[in-house]
Each structure stands twice: as structure tokens, then as C-alpha cells.
Write a protein that holds these residues in place. Structure first.
Motif, PDB file in Angstrom:
ATOM      1  N   LYS A 242       0.844  -1.197   0.000  1.00 54.74           N
ATOM      2  CA  LYS A 242       0.000   0.000   0.000  1.00 54.74           C
ATOM      3  C   LYS A 242       0.878   1.245   0.000  1.00 54.74           C
ATOM      4  O   LYS A 242       1.811   1.373   0.794  1.00 54.74           O
ATOM      5  CB  LYS A 242      -0.902   0.002   1.244  1.00 54.74           C
ATOM      6  CG  LYS A 242      -1.952   1.098   1.236  1.00 54.74           C
ATOM      7  CD  LYS A 242      -2.972   0.895   0.122  1.00 54.74           C
ATOM      8  CE  LYS A 242      -4.059   1.961   0.175  1.00 54.74           C
ATOM      9  NZ  LYS A 242      -4.996   1.830  -0.961  1.00 54.74           N
TER      10      LYS A 242
ATOM     11  N   GLU B 177       1.076   5.710  -0.494  1.00 52.35           N
ATOM     12  CA  GLU B 177       0.333   6.928  -0.217  1.00 52.35           C
ATOM     13  C   GLU B 177      -0.382   7.399  -1.481  1.00 52.35           C
ATOM     14  O   GLU B 177       0.172   7.319  -2.587  1.00 52.35           O
ATOM     15  CB  GLU B 177       1.277   8.030   0.277  1.00 52.35           C
ATOM     16  CG  GLU B 177       1.860   7.781   1.661  1.00 52.35           C
ATOM     17  CD  GLU B 177       0.786   7.730   2.725  1.00 52.35           C
ATOM     18  OE1 GLU B 177      -0.133   8.588   2.678  1.00 52.35           O
ATOM     19  OE2 GLU B 177       0.841   6.838   3.581  1.00 52.35           O
ATOM     20  N   PRO B 178      -1.594   7.903  -1.350  1.00 52.93           N
ATOM     21  CA  PRO B 178      -2.293   8.455  -2.522  1.00 52.93           C
ATOM     22  C   PRO B 178      -1.669   9.775  -2.966  1.00 52.93           C
ATOM     23  O   PRO B 178      -1.060  10.495  -2.168  1.00 52.93           O
ATOM     24  CB  PRO B 178      -3.720   8.663  -2.017  1.00 52.93           C
ATOM     25  CG  PRO B 178      -3.601   8.786  -0.539  1.00 52.93           C
ATOM     26  CD  PRO B 178      -2.443   7.922  -0.140  1.00 52.93           C
ATOM     27  N   HIS B 179      -1.825  10.068  -4.249  1.00 47.28           N
ATOM     28  CA  HIS B 179      -1.324  11.315  -4.834  1.00 47.28           C
ATOM     29  C   HIS B 179      -2.408  11.896  -5.731  1.00 47.28           C
ATOM     30  O   HIS B 179      -3.443  11.265  -5.978  1.00 47.28           O
ATOM     31  CB  HIS B 179      -0.047  11.059  -5.642  1.00 47.28           C
ATOM     32  CG  HIS B 179       1.099  10.544  -4.837  1.00 47.28           C
ATOM     33  ND1 HIS B 179       1.987  11.367  -4.190  1.00 47.28           N
ATOM     34  CD2 HIS B 179       1.485   9.267  -4.561  1.00 47.28           C
ATOM     35  CE1 HIS B 179       2.883  10.631  -3.546  1.00 47.28           C
ATOM     36  NE2 HIS B 179       2.607   9.359  -3.761  1.00 47.28           N
ATOM     37  N   THR B 180      -2.162  13.086  -6.219  1.00 46.80           N
ATOM     38  CA  THR B 180      -3.069  13.689  -7.192  1.00 46.80           C
ATOM     39  C   THR B 180      -2.324  13.899  -8.498  1.00 46.80           C
ATOM     40  O   THR B 180      -1.113  14.138  -8.515  1.00 46.80           O
ATOM     41  CB  THR B 180      -3.602  15.046  -6.700  1.00 46.80           C
ATOM     42  OG1 THR B 180      -2.508  15.959  -6.537  1.00 46.80           O
ATOM     43  CG2 THR B 180      -4.347  14.892  -5.390  1.00 46.80           C
TER      44      THR B 180
ATOM     45  N   ASP C  38      -8.486   0.527  -8.806  1.00 50.90           N
ATOM     46  CA  ASP C  38      -7.842   0.814  -7.522  1.00 50.90           C
ATOM     47  C   ASP C  38      -6.367   1.156  -7.674  1.00 50.90           C
ATOM     48  O   ASP C  38      -5.709   1.503  -6.691  1.00 50.90           O
ATOM     49  CB  ASP C  38      -7.995  -0.382  -6.577  1.00 50.90           C
ATOM     50  CG  ASP C  38      -9.368  -0.404  -5.912  1.00 50.90           C
ATOM     51  OD1 ASP C  38     -10.050   0.635  -5.945  1.00 50.90           O
ATOM     52  OD2 ASP C  38      -9.753  -1.462  -5.380  1.00 50.90           O
TER      53      ASP C  38
ATOM     54  N   GLN D 296      -5.387   3.592  -9.609  1.00 55.36           N
ATOM     55  CA  GLN D 296      -5.253   5.010  -9.905  1.00 55.36           C
ATOM     56  C   GLN D 296      -4.363   5.657  -8.842  1.00 55.36           C
ATOM     57  O   GLN D 296      -4.362   5.253  -7.673  1.00 55.36           O
ATOM     58  CB  GLN D 296      -6.622   5.679  -9.938  1.00 55.36           C
ATOM     59  CG  GLN D 296      -7.493   5.208 -11.110  1.00 55.36           C
ATOM     60  CD  GLN D 296      -8.916   5.724 -11.015  1.00 55.36           C
ATOM     61  OE1 GLN D 296      -9.243   6.761 -11.579  1.00 55.36           O
ATOM     62  NE2 GLN D 296      -9.765   4.999 -10.302  1.00 55.36           N
TER      63      GLN D 296
ATOM     64  N   THR E 133      -4.583   8.246  -7.265  1.00 52.89           N
ATOM     65  CA  THR E 133      -5.343   8.816  -6.149  1.00 52.89           C
ATOM     66  C   THR E 133      -5.646   7.788  -5.067  1.00 52.89           C
ATOM     67  O   THR E 133      -6.028   8.148  -3.958  1.00 52.89           O
ATOM     68  CB  THR E 133      -6.669   9.391  -6.666  1.00 52.89           C
ATOM     69  OG1 THR E 133      -7.313   8.381  -7.471  1.00 52.89           O
ATOM     70  CG2 THR E 133      -6.435  10.625  -7.512  1.00 52.89           C
ATOM     71  N   ARG E 134      -5.497   6.505  -5.414  1.00 47.04           N
ATOM     72  CA  ARG E 134      -5.768   5.435  -4.443  1.00 47.04           C
ATOM     73  C   ARG E 134      -4.488   4.702  -4.038  1.00 47.04           C
ATOM     74  O   ARG E 134      -4.535   3.565  -3.557  1.00 47.04           O
ATOM     75  CB  ARG E 134      -6.771   4.444  -5.024  1.00 47.04           C
ATOM     76  CG  ARG E 134      -8.082   5.084  -5.471  1.00 47.04           C
ATOM     77  CD  ARG E 134      -9.062   4.055  -5.999  1.00 47.04           C
ATOM     78  NE  ARG E 134     -10.204   4.687  -6.672  1.00 47.04           N
ATOM     79  CZ  ARG E 134     -11.206   4.018  -7.224  1.00 47.04           C
ATOM     80  NH1 ARG E 134     -11.225   2.688  -7.188  1.00 47.04           N
ATOM     81  NH2 ARG E 134     -12.187   4.661  -7.829  1.00 47.04           N
ATOM     82  N   GLY E 135      -3.357   5.348  -4.281  1.00 45.93           N
ATOM     83  CA  GLY E 135      -2.093   4.724  -3.915  1.00 45.93           C
ATOM     84  C   GLY E 135      -1.487   3.876  -5.013  1.00 45.93           C
ATOM     85  O   GLY E 135      -0.471   3.209  -4.789  1.00 45.93           O
TER      86      GLY E 135
ATOM     87  N   GLU F 169     -10.964   9.436 -11.275  1.00 45.70           N
ATOM     88  CA  GLU F 169     -10.204  10.310 -10.388  1.00 45.70           C
ATOM     89  C   GLU F 169      -8.931  10.860 -11.027  1.00 45.70           C
ATOM     90  O   GLU F 169      -8.161  11.580 -10.374  1.00 45.70           O
ATOM     91  CB  GLU F 169      -9.857   9.548  -9.103  1.00 45.70           C
ATOM     92  CG  GLU F 169     -11.102   9.065  -8.364  1.00 45.70           C
ATOM     93  CD  GLU F 169     -10.792   8.000  -7.316  1.00 45.70           C
ATOM     94  OE1 GLU F 169      -9.633   7.968  -6.841  1.00 45.70           O
ATOM     95  OE2 GLU F 169     -11.692   7.208  -6.983  1.00 45.70           O
TER      96      GLU F 169
END
Length: 762
Positions: free
Chosen positions: A9, A11-14, A152, A154, A156-158, A194
Motif C-alpha cells: 500500500k 500513499e495516494p497522490h493527485t 484501484d 489510480q 489517487t488510491r495509492g 479520479e
């Protein structure tokens, strides 16, 4: 053995589109993407190729998702092993790189039917890449399956997916924003909501289907005038991030044509030009790999099937080697590395081996190993017998045939051999539009056999509706009328290893008729190797159960890449299906590929020795002057004229040189719209350059704006070509596209145009 990457897992990003730049976590980000395809690389080698791209200086991997390899039968999905696209994405993330996902449903990629499943063609009235309800229904099912695996992932979801493409170069196919909206909605409904969605096209077509809520990117190749390529996009969207979503590093190879290459220095200068302007890019291809098995596609017009090697003259070779082009590009990209980007050392290539020449001496003659037949009163294509790929044999009894009777097969898809009572009479090649054969006198009840090999479905343009086998009818043509042949026994020969393995093999050196060949060979060690097929005819090869691709003596490819990970220490098995028969039934393994060896019997040009066109007796329908500059130009005649033959006479060049060049060419109908080009033929061209590449005159209607007809440097103006159409049509003008490079090399200035209903004289 393939070992799965443990997913951790993150960290999410943009990731988003900002003002003239992409933004990763709010910071400017230039995408430097390497395109490669998991299907064209052994799964055991995926991580090596990913590391090669990272060491090149790339930060992203761009991939297609190939619908037809994942759903080979309706409703049965396979995302395991070699097809494990999620595992590929995990390996990319493990190596701290991002993913651009291109799920189609249509992907082109010189892949069988552009990635669309063959079984769609079982539906008689199917309209591919349209709002056809069945096509959209099946597309949504596939997209949803992809979404279950990859949504999942993407960023944005890690995960590491930063963008998803909607369809592929649709402006080169049709104009239908409603269809594009439906595909966009299918992608969103699959869970890709996303991150930015984008659509790619050429600079001449991107506005035809552009949706306001999608990013627009442009595709073009090395040497293109970059200012010109982005000019229109910057006018209509001045604040959009600019991206070349396919910057073509090389080109793909066709059977019977010279191996394609592109200049490394020109490629590197183009990428530098983009990086200096903050333009993102994806290098298509960074690593081409191999189109294993039967998955190679074809272009049309004219029908031309792809080689198994997808080397593409890419920076990373077919076998995963760093080429001189690789090192030139790496030197550049190291200068443009992100502050946080660590460019590792170049991974070592996998070891190579030789395999001493060995005989293949077990033979299973095709006609003595027929499967159970299926019966049909009328000729039907392969799909109607629930067969997707391979060869198919149509058999019937003939009435009494008098000498001079013509056999018509309409339509051959793609390469046919005709036998009567086991005696070979001739072959037909779809590439040359061959569909007739003059028959000798034959007794009543003689057995007619038509063996048709499917060479790969068309992957670009309207011709993707490409059914195989014999698609319409078989007739006998006589002076007294035509007789359609009926009551067929049909034998299907799929490409499955189990089918090839199950034949009854006997000890024999070689046969002149179609047959399966088998042998075993021992290895003390394994490594990558290139199997030399120069002495063989035409067909496919399986090694240890893996279908490693097609061979054809006409070239240019004469070897098949055999990954060492699919070989074994000890005994290995090879099976060869040869539809023609070998000169010598031997195989050896080389450490270097043979990718540019054309058979001397293959002619790629459109002028016979001593042939000279006589235009002195002809009256032109139009004379004029073309404008200098990139982009399409349109010429309208004073009046439309009916004809089947069109000749363009080029009198001189804009730059005063010897060469003439045209990238694309359309004739206009009475309504001023482009006429279909599916059945065009070039029957004459005074000069074609083939020593330094594939610049034959048929490039003017191959649907590819980056390929072109170019005359030889030593041949002076005037230059001419003649197009023959299938039927007479009204012609009101033409559209012409020069080369895409700055200054338009070879751009024609003064011209004359001719239209005739009967052939020109020589």
C-alpha cells in the motif's frame, strides 16, 4: 517461472492538468513515457524491460490493454500469467514509475483486428467502433473487467495510473462524438473517475471528435514539424498541457517489404525540442518486442500483413538490447531528469546461445491429417464455423470443366492454395488482389480443395470488418455463363498447440505440400536465440508449446525470436506448420536476428523494366500550382469527369530539387467528398525510392500520414503515378498532403491531372 510482485500500500497522490502543464501533487510534471506492451514481452522479462526504460530516463510506462487476448471467447476472461496486466502495473510501480493506460476498446497497434475480438464478426450486421448496441454492450463488459482489476491502481488510491485514454485515433476512422461520449462513459463507469481521461489523434483530425471534458493529445513521428503539429491545438486550447501521445521512434514491418528504420539523431532532436517547450511525450515504441503467435494484424489498402517481429527500430531491440539509439536518447534524458529522479545503470542483456543446425524429420501431411469436416451448402467465412484464426480447407466436387474455364474465389482472405485431385494448380494472394485462376479441362467429380490461410485481421481503418477464409462465393466462369459451386466440406485448422501436437507424424525429410513438422533438440544451457527459418516456406512455429510466431520466405524477417525463459536444459520440442513446404527441413539458432532479407522474387515497385508512360496523346482535366507548406491542400476541377484511371503528373518541386513526395492523397467525388480508397491500386509510378526505406507509391493511400511516396534522388522531374479504381466514378478534384517535416521535402509545385475510363498507354 513467473513470480508475482508483492503489492504494498502506497500513499495516494493527485494528478491533473494545470495551466500549460501537468501537475503531480500540485507540482509541474513532464511525462516522459516509454510505450511497450506486456503481450509482446515474455512475462518473465517484464521487469527487465521496465528497468531498461527507467535507465533510459523515462518516468512513465504507456500500455494498451488488448481486449481480444483477454476475451478470446465471449464471456471467458483471462488475466492470468502472460495476460496479467495488473501484475505488470505492480512491477512498474515497484520500480517507481507511473502508468498511462490505453484500454481502447480499439487500440490499433498493428495487432490482430486492432485489439477487437474476432467473435464480434460472427454477428452479420455488426458495425465495429460505432453505437451498434451489441458492440457497446460487449465493450462495457470488457471495460468493467478492467476496472475491477485496475481502478484501484489510480494514483489517487495509492496506485500508479495517472491517465486513461478513451478510444484511439478515432478521427482517422469516423466522425461521431456520440460514440466517443459512450466510450468515455464506459471508461468512467468502470471506475476511472479520479485521474485525467484523454483522447489522442493526429493534428489534422483531433477536433473531429474532441469532447470538451477530455484532454486532447497529438500523435506524430520523428522529423515532424512540432510547431505545426501543435498549432491548431494551441489555438483552440491555449492553456492545455501539450503532449505527443505517440512519438513514433521507428515503424512496423510488413511481409514482402524492406525492414523499417528511422534516424536516431532526428528522433533525439525531436524529443529535445519538446522537452525544451515543456511538452510531454510517449515514445512509441520504446521497446516493441515480438508479436508472438497469430496476433499480428494487417493494413489495408492494399492488404498487407505484419511480421512477427515488432522490433520497430525502437531504442530497446526486440530481444531487449540497448541499441545505439537507446544510448543517444539516454544521454539526452539524463540532462532533463527531474530533481527527484534517479536514473540507474543500464541492466545487462540476457545471455545468448547458439543452437547447432538440426534436422526436422517427423512429418504429418495436412491432407492425411484432416479433422472432422463440417458441411455447408454455401461458402461461409471462417467465423461462421466458430474458428478465429489459422487455416481452413474448403472441399467440393466439380462438374465437368472445359479448358479455358476460370475459377473465381470472392473473396480470398488472405492467402489461398488451390488443388484438384491433390494436384497443386496455383495460389492467390489478397495483397495483390488475386482471385481468379485459369483451369485446365477437368473430369466431372474432380475434387476441388481450396486451402486458405488467415494472415491477420486488418487493424486500421474501415477494413477492420475483416472476416477470414472465403467470404462470399466460388464460381466457375465460362463463355456460357457463371456457375456457383455449392455443397462444401469444411476442415478447420486452428493455431492451438494441442491441435498441432496431435497429428500422426511419420519419418520423412520434407514434402512439397502443406504439412506439420516435428523434432526435438537438446540444450546444455538456455538463453535467448533467434531461430533461422530461411529454408522454410510459410507458416507458424511452436517451441515447447509456445507459439512464437509466423515465418514466410519472402522476408524481410527470416528469424524468430526465441526467449531463453521458454527453453529447457535437456530435451526441447519444435513443431512447424509449413503451408508451402521447406527447401530444407533444418533449423538452427543464431545470436543475431535477420530482419532485412527480402526474397529476390518479391517486387515492391510499380514499374516494369523499360515501361514509360505516354501522356503526349492525353488531355489533362486540370493544370495548376500547389502551395508551399505543411497541411492538406484541396484542388477542385472546373468540372467533374467520369473515369476509372487517374494520373497525376508532377512537373517540378517547390525547392527546385529532383525528388517528389506525397504523404496522403484522396480523389474527390461529384459531391466534393473523398472517394473510398479500399480497392485502389497503383498500376504505375515512374520512380520509387526503396534503397533507403519503403517509399513506394502505394503509401499515398495507406491511411498513415507519417509514411509517404518518395522518388529516387537520381530520377529527375517530371514524375507520375497512376491509380486504378475498381469501378468508374465521377472525379471532381483531389486532396493532397505533403510530408510532415518542416519545409515539406519533395513538395510538388506545378502539376497536371488526367482522368480516363480506359487504361493509359505506354
Amino acid at each position: 517461472m513467473i513470480t508475482s510482485c508483492v503489492e504494498t500500500k502506497r500513499e495516494p497522490h493527485t494528478f491533473s492538468a494545470g495551466d500549460k502543464t501537468f501537475l503531480l501533487d500540485g507540482n509541474p510534471f513532464v511525462i516522459k513515457a516509454a510505450e511497450m506492451h506486456y503481450t509482446r514481452i515474455p512475462a518473465e522479462y517484464w521487469e527487465h524491460r521496465i528497468k531498461m526504460c527507467k535507465a533510459l530516463g523515462m518516468n512513465t510506462i504507456c500500455i494498451y490493454a488488448f481486449w481480444n487476448i483477454h476475451e478470446q471467447k465471449p464471456g471467458i476472461f483471462d488475466f492470468s500469467g502472460q495476460n496479467d496486466i495488473a501484475e505488470f502495473c505492480r512491477l512498474v510501480q515497484k520500480n517507481d514509475m507511473y502508468i498511462i493506460l490505453r484500454p481502447g476498446p480499439y487500440v490499433c497497434s498493428e495487432w490482430e483486428m486492432g485489439g477487437l475480438p474476432w467473435w464480434l464478426l460472427k454477428k452479420d450486421n455488426i458495425q465495429l467502433r460505432t453505437n451498434d448496441s451489441y458492440f457497446l454492450e460487449r465493450t462495457r463488459l470488457f471495460m468493467n473487467k478492467l476496472g475491477e482489476l485496475l481502478a484501484d491502481k489510480q494514483v489517487t488510491r495509492g496506485g500508479n495510473i495517472i491517465m486513461v485514454q478513451v478510444e484511439n485515433e478515432y478521427g482517422a476512422f469516423a466522425v461521431d462524438k456520440g460514440y466517443m461520449a459512450n466510450i468515455r462513459n464506459a471508461v468512467k463507469d468502470a471506475g476511472f473517475t479520479e485521474i485525467p481521461l484523454f483522447q489522442c489523434d493526429w493534428s489534422s483530425t483531433f477536433q473531429l471528435n474532441g469532447l470538451e471534458d477530455l484532454l486532447w493529445t497529438i500523435n506524430f513521428g520523428t522529423g515532424a514539424n512540432i510547431d505545426e503539429q501543435f498549432k491548431k491545438l494551441k489555438e483552440v486550447r491555449p492553456n492545455t498541457p501539450l503532449m505527443c501521445s505517440e512519438f513514433w521512434s521507428g515503424w512496423f514491418d510488413h511481409w514482402g517489404r524492406k525492414h523499417e528504420t528511422r534516424d536516431a539523431e532526428t528522433m533525439v532532436l525531436g524529443i529535445k525540442d519538446m522537452l525544451d517547450r515543456n511538452i510531454s511525450f510517449s515514445l512509441y515504441m520504446t521497446h516493441g518486442g515480438t508479436t508472438f503467435g497469430h496476433w499480428g494484424g494487417a493494413n489495408s489498402p492494399a492488404y498487407s500483413a505484419m511480421c512477427s517481429s515488432y522490433d520497430y527500430d525502437a531504442p530497446i531491440s526486440e530481444a531487449g538490447w540497448a541499441t545505439p539509439k537507446y544510448y543517444k536518447l539516454r544521454e539526452l534524458l539524463m540532462q532533463y531528469a527531474d530533481s527527484s529522479q534517479m536514473i540507474p545503470d543500464v541492466p545487462e542483456a540476457y545471455p545468448l546461445i547458439n543452437i547447432p543446425r538440426f534436422e526436422v524429420n517427423q512429418v504429418a501431411p495436412l491432407f492425411q491429417n484432416l479433422p472432422e469436416p463440417k458441411f455447408s451448402e454455401n461458402i461461409k467465412p471462417m467465423e461462421k464455423f466458430d474458428q478465429g484464426w489459422g487455416a481452413i480447407l474448403y472441399r467440393t466436387s466439380l462438374p465437368k470443366v472445359t479448358e479455358g474455364t476460370t475459377l473465381l474465389i470472392d473473396e480470398v482472405c488472405d492467402w489461398a492454395q488451390i488443388y484438384v485431385d491433390g494436384i497443386f494448380l496455383g495460389c492467390m494472394d489478397r495483397h495483390y488482389g488475386q482471385n481468379t485462376l485459369l483451369l485446365p479441362a477437368l473430369r466431372e467429380g474432380a475434387q476441388l480443395d481450396i486451402l486458405v490461410e488467415a494472415m491477420g485481421r486488418v487493424n486500421f481503418g474501415m477494413a477492420i470488418h475483416d472476416r477470414k477464409g472465403i467470404t462470399q462465393k466460388v464460381e466457375l466462369l465460362t463463355d456460357n455463363g457463371n456457375q456457383e459451386l455449392k455443397n462444401w466440406s469444411v476442415y478447420c485448422f486452428p493455431v492451438d498447440y494441442s491441435f498441432a501436437k496431435s497429428k500422426k507424424y511419420i519419418m520423412e525429410n520434407k514434402l512439397d505440400n502443406p504439412a506439420y513438422y516435428r523434432a526435438t533438440f537438446k540444450l546444455d544451457k538456455v538463453g535467448d536465440v533467434f531461430l533461422n527459418m530461411e529454408t522454410w516456406g510459410k507458416g507458424m512455429v511452436w517451441v515447447n508449446g509456445k507459439n512464437i510466431g509466423r515465418f514466410w520466405r519472402i522476408g524481410p524477417q527470416q528469424t524468430l525470436f526465441m526467449p531463453g525463459c521458454w527453453l529447457k536444459v535437456g530435451q526441447n520440442e519444435i513443431i512447424i506448420f509449413d503451408i508451402l513446404g521447406p527447401n530444407k527441413a533444418v533449423v538452427e539458432g543464431l545470436k543475431e536476428p535477420i530482419l532485412d532479407d527480402l526474397s529476390a522474387e518479391v517486387s515492391t515497385t510499380h514499374r516494369t523494366e523499360g515501361q514509360n508512360l505516354n501522356l503526349q496523346i492525353e488531355k489533362p482535366i486540370a493544370t495548376g500550382v500547389l502551395k508551399q507548406g505543411n497541411g492538406w491542400q484541396e484542388v477542385l476541377f472546373d468540372k467533374a469527369m467520369k473515369g476509372r484511371y487517374f494520373c497525376l503528373l508532377a512537373l517540378d518541386a517547390q525547392n527546385g530539387g529532383n525528388e517528389a513526395a506525397i504523404a496522403e492523397f484522396y480523389l474527390l467525388g461529384e459531391d466534393g467528398k473523398p472517394l473510398p480508397r479500399q480497392h485502389w491500386k497503383i498500376i504505375y509510378a515512374d520512380s520509387e525510392s526503396t534503397c533507403d526505406g519503403n517509399f513506394t507509391a502505394d503509401k499515398i493511400y495507406d491511411l498513415q500520414e507519417s509514411t509517404y511516396w518518395k522518388t529516387s534522388k537520381e530520377d529527375k522531374y517530371p514524375h507520375q503515378f497512376i491509380i486504378a479504381m475498381q469501378d468508374e466514378v465521377m472525379i471532381s478534384g483531389f486532396r493532397i498532403l505533403p510530408r510532415v517535416e518542416e519545409c515539406c521535402p519533395g513538395m510538388i509545385k506545378h502539376y497536371k491531372a488526367y482522368v480516363k475510363s480506359v487504361p493509359f498507354e505506354f
